[in-house]
Design a protein around this motif. Structure first.
Motif, PDB file in Angstrom:
ATOM      1  N   GLU A 155      61.606 -54.743  52.750  1.00 18.37           N
ATOM      2  CA  GLU A 155      60.672 -54.718  52.101  1.00 18.37           C
ATOM      3  C   GLU A 155      60.201 -55.499  50.904  1.00 18.37           C
ATOM      4  O   GLU A 155      60.123 -55.503  49.893  1.00 18.37           O
ATOM      5  N   GLU A 156      60.594 -53.081  50.394  1.00 19.49           N
ATOM      6  CA  GLU A 156      60.943 -52.821  49.318  1.00 19.49           C
ATOM      7  C   GLU A 156      61.291 -53.495  48.081  1.00 19.49           C
ATOM      8  O   GLU A 156      61.598 -53.452  47.044  1.00 19.49           O
ATOM      9  N   ASP A 169      61.397 -51.092  56.049  1.00 19.07           N
ATOM     10  CA  ASP A 169      60.738 -50.657  54.683  1.00 19.07           C
ATOM     11  C   ASP A 169      61.521 -51.009  53.848  1.00 19.07           C
ATOM     12  O   ASP A 169      61.588 -51.246  52.603  1.00 19.07           O
ATOM     13  N   LYS A 170      62.234 -50.823  53.798  1.00 16.58           N
ATOM     14  CA  LYS A 170      64.119 -50.502  52.284  1.00 16.58           C
ATOM     15  C   LYS A 170      64.046 -51.813  51.902  1.00 16.58           C
ATOM     16  O   LYS A 170      64.295 -52.052  51.234  1.00 16.58           O
ATOM     17  N   GLU A 208      60.547 -57.025  47.485  1.00 15.75           N
ATOM     18  CA  GLU A 208      58.621 -56.739  46.037  1.00 15.75           C
ATOM     19  C   GLU A 208      59.790 -55.983  44.959  1.00 15.75           C
ATOM     20  O   GLU A 208      59.286 -57.088  44.567  1.00 15.75           O
ATOM     21  N   ASN A 209      60.692 -55.204  45.522  1.00 15.95           N
ATOM     22  CA  ASN A 209      61.378 -54.951  44.045  1.00 15.95           C
ATOM     23  C   ASN A 209      61.751 -56.487  42.904  1.00 15.95           C
ATOM     24  O   ASN A 209      61.927 -56.861  41.347  1.00 15.95           O
TER      25      ASN A 209
END
Length: 107
Positions: free
Chosen positions: A8-9, A5-6, A12-13
């Motif tokens: 992926e975030e 999740d980290k 995305e950022n």
């Protein structure tokens, strides 16, 4: 939050940041290109700035730069200004390089 999740975030950022920079560079290029073409059309001052705004808006109509080139080509033809498509695209490329460099420098 899992490692996935980290990651992926973070991706995305990064993507959002890069797209923001790309949009900013394109807008700077379009303004400079509009002012360049305005000069070819014999416009100056407020009239040139207004024309540059038209050029920027024209490039928001469709993805890519074809709408920009179509607008400018029509304006150059209407004013009987001899400026080839090749030179027009080359100038836009040069101005994009300058826009990216100015953003990289923090200007």
């Amino acid at each position: 939050m899992t490692t996935f999740d980290k990651r992926e975030e973070g991706l995305e950022n990064r993507f959002a940041h890069e797209e923001g920079l790309k949009f900013k560079a394109t807008a700077r290029r379009d303004r400079a290109f509009g002012l360049f073409i305005a000069d070819l059309l014999g416009k100056s001052g407020d009239e040139a700035a207004a024309y540059a705004d038209e050029v920027i808006k024209s490039n928001l109509a469709k993805p890519g730069d074809e709408d920009l080139f179509e607008k400018v080509r029509a304006d150059l033809d209407a004013a009987s200004v001899d400026f080839s498509d090749h030179l027009m695209r080359k100038k836009a490329e040069e101005l994009m390089i300058g826009a990216v460099e100015s953003i990289d420098k923090g200007e």
